[in-house]
Design a protein around this motif. Structure first.
Motif, PDB file in Angstrom:
ATOM      1  N   LYS A  19      86.415  68.297  57.029  1.00 35.66           N
ATOM      2  CA  LYS A  19      86.640  67.161  57.926  1.00 35.66           C
ATOM      3  C   LYS A  19      88.132  66.843  58.065  1.00 35.66           C
ATOM      4  CE  LYS A  19      82.211  64.862  57.056  1.00 35.66           C
ATOM      5  NZ  LYS A  19      81.547  63.615  56.596  1.00 35.66           N
ATOM      6  N   ILE A  20      88.905  67.110  57.015  1.00 34.79           N
ATOM      7  CA  ILE A  20      90.321  66.751  57.003  1.00 34.79           C
ATOM      8  C   ILE A  20      91.190  67.806  57.689  1.00 34.79           C
ATOM      9  CG2 ILE A  20      92.305  66.431  55.466  1.00 34.79           C
ATOM     10  CD1 ILE A  20      90.424  64.967  53.528  1.00 34.79           C
ATOM     11  N   LYS A  38      88.692  61.916  68.069  1.00 35.40           N
ATOM     12  CA  LYS A  38      87.578  61.006  68.326  1.00 35.40           C
ATOM     13  C   LYS A  38      86.409  61.332  67.405  1.00 35.40           C
ATOM     14  CE  LYS A  38      88.288  59.672  73.168  1.00 35.40           C
ATOM     15  NZ  LYS A  38      87.784  59.799  74.555  1.00 35.40           N
ATOM     16  N   GLY A  39      85.896  60.324  66.744  1.00 40.31           N
ATOM     17  CA  GLY A  39      84.727  60.512  65.890  1.00 40.31           C
ATOM     18  C   GLY A  39      85.020  61.124  64.545  1.00 40.31           C
ATOM     19  N   ASN A  40      86.299  61.374  64.219  1.00 42.10           N
ATOM     20  CA  ASN A  40      86.626  61.937  62.913  1.00 42.10           C
ATOM     21  C   ASN A  40      87.836  61.204  62.338  1.00 42.10           C
ATOM     22  OD1 ASN A  40      86.957  63.392  60.583  1.00 42.10           O
ATOM     23  ND2 ASN A  40      87.491  65.325  61.579  1.00 42.10           N
ATOM     24  N   ALA A  41      87.563  60.123  61.649  1.00 42.33           N
ATOM     25  CA  ALA A  41      88.637  59.311  61.061  1.00 42.33           C
ATOM     26  C   ALA A  41      89.360  60.062  59.950  1.00 42.33           C
ATOM     27  CB  ALA A  41      88.057  58.002  60.524  1.00 42.33           C
ATOM     28  N   LEU A  42      88.752  61.123  59.412  1.00 41.79           N
ATOM     29  CA  LEU A  42      89.366  61.866  58.322  1.00 41.79           C
ATOM     30  C   LEU A  42      90.283  62.990  58.807  1.00 41.79           C
ATOM     31  CD1 LEU A  42      86.445  62.218  55.739  1.00 41.79           C
ATOM     32  CD2 LEU A  42      88.320  60.575  55.737  1.00 41.79           C
ATOM     33  N   SER A  43      90.213  63.337  60.081  1.00 41.72           N
ATOM     34  CA  SER A  43      91.026  64.446  60.577  1.00 41.72           C
ATOM     35  C   SER A  43      92.498  64.211  60.280  1.00 41.72           C
ATOM     36  CB  SER A  43      90.845  64.614  62.083  1.00 41.72           C
ATOM     37  OG  SER A  43      91.787  65.552  62.597  1.00 41.72           O
ATOM     38  N   PHE A  44      93.150  65.229  59.734  1.00 37.62           N
ATOM     39  CA  PHE A  44      94.568  65.080  59.426  1.00 37.62           C
ATOM     40  C   PHE A  44      95.411  64.906  60.677  1.00 37.62           C
ATOM     41  CE2 PHE A  44      98.815  66.354  58.101  1.00 37.62           C
ATOM     42  CZ  PHE A  44      98.964  65.517  57.002  1.00 37.62           C
ATOM     43  N   LEU A  45      94.851  65.241  61.825  1.00 39.19           N
ATOM     44  CA  LEU A  45      95.598  65.060  63.066  1.00 39.19           C
ATOM     45  C   LEU A  45      95.926  63.584  63.302  1.00 39.19           C
ATOM     46  CD1 LEU A  45      96.757  66.746  65.380  1.00 39.19           C
ATOM     47  CD2 LEU A  45      94.616  66.393  66.621  1.00 39.19           C
ATOM     48  N   ILE A  47      97.116  61.677  61.118  1.00 43.70           N
ATOM     49  CA  ILE A  47      98.388  61.485  60.421  1.00 43.70           C
ATOM     50  C   ILE A  47      99.492  62.303  61.071  1.00 43.70           C
ATOM     51  CG2 ILE A  47      99.574  61.872  58.210  1.00 43.70           C
ATOM     52  CD1 ILE A  47      96.865  61.275  56.833  1.00 43.70           C
ATOM     53  N   ASP A  48      99.170  63.516  61.441  1.00 39.03           N
ATOM     54  CA  ASP A  48     100.161  64.397  62.064  1.00 39.03           C
ATOM     55  C   ASP A  48     100.594  63.884  63.440  1.00 39.03           C
ATOM     56  OD1 ASP A  48     101.347  66.475  60.773  1.00 39.03           O
ATOM     57  OD2 ASP A  48      99.932  68.018  61.422  1.00 39.03           O
ATOM     58  N   ARG A  49      99.666  63.270  64.156  1.00 33.33           N
ATOM     59  CA  ARG A  49      99.951  62.721  65.485  1.00 33.33           C
ATOM     60  C   ARG A  49      99.526  61.252  65.505  1.00 33.33           C
ATOM     61  NH1 ARG A  49     100.655  66.735  69.545  1.00 33.33           N
ATOM     62  NH2 ARG A  49     100.911  64.953  70.935  1.00 33.33           N
ATOM     63  N   PRO A  50     100.284  60.363  64.862  1.00 29.99           N
ATOM     64  CA  PRO A  50      99.842  58.971  64.692  1.00 29.99           C
ATOM     65  C   PRO A  50      99.745  58.184  65.989  1.00 29.99           C
ATOM     66  CG  PRO A  50     102.104  59.244  63.942  1.00 29.99           C
ATOM     67  CD  PRO A  50     101.560  60.620  64.181  1.00 29.99           C
ATOM     68  N   GLU A  51     100.323  58.689  67.067  1.00 25.92           N
ATOM     69  CA  GLU A  51     100.173  57.983  68.352  1.00 25.92           C
ATOM     70  C   GLU A  51      98.725  57.959  68.821  1.00 25.92           C
ATOM     71  OE1 GLU A  51     100.836  62.292  69.672  1.00 25.92           O
ATOM     72  OE2 GLU A  51     101.447  60.974  68.029  1.00 25.92           O
ATOM     73  N   THR A  52      97.881  58.821  68.223  1.00 28.20           N
ATOM     74  CA  THR A  52      96.462  58.811  68.578  1.00 28.20           C
ATOM     75  C   THR A  52      95.789  57.498  68.185  1.00 28.20           C
ATOM     76  OG1 THR A  52      95.921  59.866  66.456  1.00 28.20           O
ATOM     77  CG2 THR A  52      96.252  61.321  68.354  1.00 28.20           C
ATOM     78  N   GLU A  75      96.233  55.190  52.544  1.00 25.40           N
ATOM     79  CA  GLU A  75      94.846  54.722  52.520  1.00 25.40           C
ATOM     80  C   GLU A  75      93.894  55.820  52.084  1.00 25.40           C
ATOM     81  OE1 GLU A  75      94.162  53.300  56.443  1.00 25.40           O
ATOM     82  OE2 GLU A  75      95.239  51.401  56.133  1.00 25.40           O
ATOM     83  N   MET A  76      94.113  57.046  52.552  1.00 24.11           N
ATOM     84  CA  MET A  76      93.236  58.151  52.165  1.00 24.11           C
ATOM     85  C   MET A  76      93.369  58.451  50.674  1.00 24.11           C
ATOM     86  SD  MET A  76      93.411  60.742  55.455  1.00 24.11           S
ATOM     87  CE  MET A  76      92.019  61.741  54.901  1.00 24.11           C
TER      88      MET A  76
END
Length: 413
Positions: A19-20, A38-45, A47-52, A75-76
């Motif tokens: 998931k990460i 979308k739908g994956n709060a754990l995706s490292f993206l 953090i990598d793209r915080p504008e999301t 938080e993680m």
């Protein structure tokens, strides 16, 4: 001698890695990145793209964006979704695509060896592209995307890697693009020492992919050296997160060109001009990829052709002899007026992973002609780097891509 050191990784809690783990930040545009998380709060993206995490009109390069990335990582960690290793370790990272595996050693490489060119580059970097990752690394005090390094295959290191793979993997998952990812930990003192000593015998290491991430990590290190109290040279910010692969396991794919107009020429004039730089043969096979160095496949007016360059154009120079250079110097510049492919808006580049079907699609939509290249070889990359030269832009496309978020290197405690 190469200094390749183990480190205390921040890594996903076992069971959450699928998931990460995320594709590198720079394979997405802003809209694609927002859709991907979308739908994956754990995706490292995230953090990598915080504008999301913000509205579409949010300034993705403001301080708040980088602080958000740091907040998400904290938080993680606090929730136990990430764990911190208690001992300096190496890791083995295997990626399998279409039945073909490549296995690298995850470690930290030396900033000083990048500066003194033990770690060699083959591309220039742009300051504007570096700035985003400089601020990302600096704000998080962590490197989050590994640099893809290559070295000439070594039997001793290969044996250690194979031994490590006899153990149970700590991660084993298949990502959404059907790449299998497996990770093993090397935490036994004897094996750690053997890897250190193995790399000490390696005289040159090469950046395969990730020049901007590497340059950014180096600049953060130089910045911190100036202000760090009691600086010794052993601080973690003097090293950057890497995965090192033996050259005989790597695959470089083609990096293709599409042109948006014919520079005022007719299709017949283009074919006639191509015949002056090589033999032009209409392709009848279903596979449109060129099959040897010196050949380029050309798609024009719903037809595929093979352009085989004249022998006198295929020189021994490590840069000028590259197929991408021969095409640029003898076709794209004189025929289409494209003098600088880095800045000319009339040319675009298509990674080989997308296939020749993507080239046909582009010619049927926003372009007029496509050139499918024979892949640059890893030895050609080494030759350019060893000569302290630079490849033309978009010369290499590596697959499969390393995932971000599986390993994080904290650069200051």
């Amino acid at each position: 001698m190469a200094v390749i050191k183990p480190f205390k990784s921040i890594r996903p809690k076992e069971g959450l890695e699928h998931k990460i783990a995320a594709l590198p930040y720079d394979v997405y545009n802003r809209a694609e990145a927002k859709e991907a998380v979308k739908g994956n709060a754990l995706s490292f993206l995230n953090i990598d793209r915080p504008e999301t995490q913000f509205d579409d009109d949010f300034d993705m390069y403001c301080d708040e964006a980088y602080l958000k990335a740091s907040e998400l990582l904290t938080e993680m960690l606090s929730r136990g979704e990430y764990i911190k290793e208690t001992k300096d370790c190496y890791y083995i990272y295997e990626l399998t695509m279409n039945g073909r595996a490549q296995t690298g050693i995850v470690a930290c490489a030396s900033v000083d060896e990048y500066i003194n060119q033990t770690i060699k580059k083959h591309e220039n970097t742009r300051a504007d592209k570096e700035l985003d990752r400089i601020r990302h690394v600096d704000t998080l005090s962590a490197q989050t995307g590994p640099i893809f390094l290559a070295y000439k295959s070594d039997e001793g290191l290969n044996a250690i890697v194979e031994k490590a793979k006899d153990k149970k993997a700590i991660y084993d998952f298949v990502s959404e693009d059907r790449i299998r990812h497996r990770v093993w930990i090397i935490d036994e003192d004897a094996d750690i020492q053997a890897i250190k000593e193995g790399f000490e015998k390696i005289t040159s290491i090469y950046i395969a992919d990730g020049h901007h991430r590497c340059a950014s990590a180096v600049k953060v290190s130089l910045k911190r050296r100036e202000v760090f109290p009691s600086y010794t040279g052993n601080e973690e910010f003097n090293y950057f997160l890497s995965v090192l692969f033996p050259d005989d396991q790597l695959m470089i794919m083609d990096y293709n060109r599409v042109i948006k107009d014919l520079n005022g020429k007719s299709e017949a004039e283009i074919i006639d001009a191509l015949k002056k730089v090589g033999k032009v043969t209409e392709l009848t096979s279903t596979d449109k990829h060129p099959t040897r160095k010196g050949d380029v496949s050309v798609y024009l007016a719903d037809r595929w052709y093979t352009l085989s360059f004249n022998n006198e154009l295929l020189v021994d120079d490590p840069v000028e002899g590259l197929d991408v250079s021969v095409l640029q110097n003898n076709v794209l510049d004189p025929l289409f007026g494209i003098k600088d492919p880095k800045t000319d808006k009339r040319i675009d580049f298509v990674g080989g992973i997308r296939g020749t079907e993507e080239l046909e699609k582009r010619v049927h939509t926003d372009c007029k002609i496509a050139f499918a290249m024979y892949p640059t070889s890893i030895q050609e990359l080494f030759n350019v780097a060893d000569a302290s030269l630079l490849m033309p832009p978009k010369s290499t496309w590596f697959e499969p891509k390393l995932r971000s978020g599986i390993f994080i290197h904290e650069i200051e405690k």
